[in-house]
Design a protein around this motif. Structure first.
Motif, PDB file in Angstrom:
ATOM      1  N   ARG A 180       0.841  -1.203   0.000  1.00  0.00           N
ATOM      2  CA  ARG A 180       0.000   0.000   0.000  1.00  0.00           C
ATOM      3  C   ARG A 180       0.876   1.252   0.000  1.00  0.00           C
ATOM      4  O   ARG A 180       0.585   2.227  -0.690  1.00  0.00           O
ATOM      5  CB  ARG A 180      -0.938  -0.017   1.207  1.00  0.00           C
ATOM      6  N   GLN A 181       1.960   1.244   0.765  1.00  0.00           N
ATOM      7  CA  GLN A 181       2.876   2.394   0.788  1.00  0.00           C
ATOM      8  C   GLN A 181       3.462   2.635  -0.601  1.00  0.00           C
ATOM      9  O   GLN A 181       3.571   3.784  -1.039  1.00  0.00           O
ATOM     10  CB  GLN A 181       3.990   2.179   1.805  1.00  0.00           C
ATOM     11  N   ASP A 223       0.694   4.013  -2.839  1.00  0.00           N
ATOM     12  CA  ASP A 223       0.432   5.410  -2.489  1.00  0.00           C
ATOM     13  C   ASP A 223       1.537   6.325  -3.024  1.00  0.00           C
ATOM     14  O   ASP A 223       1.264   7.415  -3.524  1.00  0.00           O
ATOM     15  CB  ASP A 223       0.303   5.580  -0.975  1.00  0.00           C
ATOM     16  N   LYS A 224       2.772   5.879  -2.926  1.00  0.00           N
ATOM     17  CA  LYS A 224       3.897   6.690  -3.391  1.00  0.00           C
ATOM     18  C   LYS A 224       3.820   6.914  -4.903  1.00  0.00           C
ATOM     19  O   LYS A 224       3.930   8.031  -5.394  1.00  0.00           O
ATOM     20  CB  LYS A 224       5.213   6.012  -3.018  1.00  0.00           C
ATOM     21  N   GLY A 253       1.123   6.281  -6.682  1.00  0.00           N
ATOM     22  CA  GLY A 253      -0.231   6.725  -6.974  1.00  0.00           C
ATOM     23  C   GLY A 253      -0.409   8.223  -7.001  1.00  0.00           C
ATOM     24  O   GLY A 253      -1.373   8.726  -7.565  1.00  0.00           O
ATOM     25  N   ARG A 254       0.520   8.954  -6.416  1.00  0.00           N
ATOM     26  CA  ARG A 254       0.438  10.414  -6.488  1.00  0.00           C
ATOM     27  C   ARG A 254       0.427  10.886  -7.930  1.00  0.00           C
ATOM     28  O   ARG A 254      -0.092  11.937  -8.246  1.00  0.00           O
ATOM     29  CB  ARG A 254       1.621  11.048  -5.760  1.00  0.00           C
TER      30      ARG A 254
END
Length: 127
Positions: free
Chosen positions: A85-86, A89-90, A92-93
């Motif tokens: 997930r991290q 998210d990284k 996914g920006r």
């Protein structure tokens, strides 16, 4: 010559092979496989997650055209869900649109060294 290496480069180049439709020019064709190897912590997973996103959205990847958007799966087994997930998210920006046809599996245990695992993976991809 060993059984693994069955022909020389000269023999291989002499064969008449049909051109496969490309997913990303000079990188991957439809029906092809991509294997990435490297030392620990050099960014292989980030690279492949970014590539999966670009293939899912039909956007260029590192200057290579992606022919269209493809339904894309990203299967990883090195991290748990929180770690993956991290990463998502990284990266996914930069994701646009917000909901690309990119699917991630972090919990499944697939064994790809037998036909059952390969069938399960193939079935999941085709759904």
């Amino acid at each position: 010559m060993s059984e693994f290496f069955e022909e020389s480069v000269t023999e291989f180049r002499a064969r008449d092979l049909p051109r496969q439709p490309l997913i990303a020019d000079d990188i991957l064709d439809e029906g092809g496989f991509l294997l990435v190897l490297g030392a620990t912590s050099v960014g292989k997973s980030y690279l492949l997650l970014q590539m999966a996103y670009n293939i899912a959205t039909g956007t260029p990847f590192l200057g290579h055209e992606v022919t269209r958007a493809y339904r894309t799966g990203f299967l990883q087994a090195e991290l748990g869900e929180a770690g993956q997930r991290q990463r998502v998210d990284k990266i996914g920006r930069n994701f646009d649109p917000e909901n690309p046809p990119l699917f991630i599996n972090t919990t499944s245990s697939l064994y790809l060294d037998d036909s059952k695992g390969l069938r399960e993976l193939t079935s999941s991809i085709m759904e």
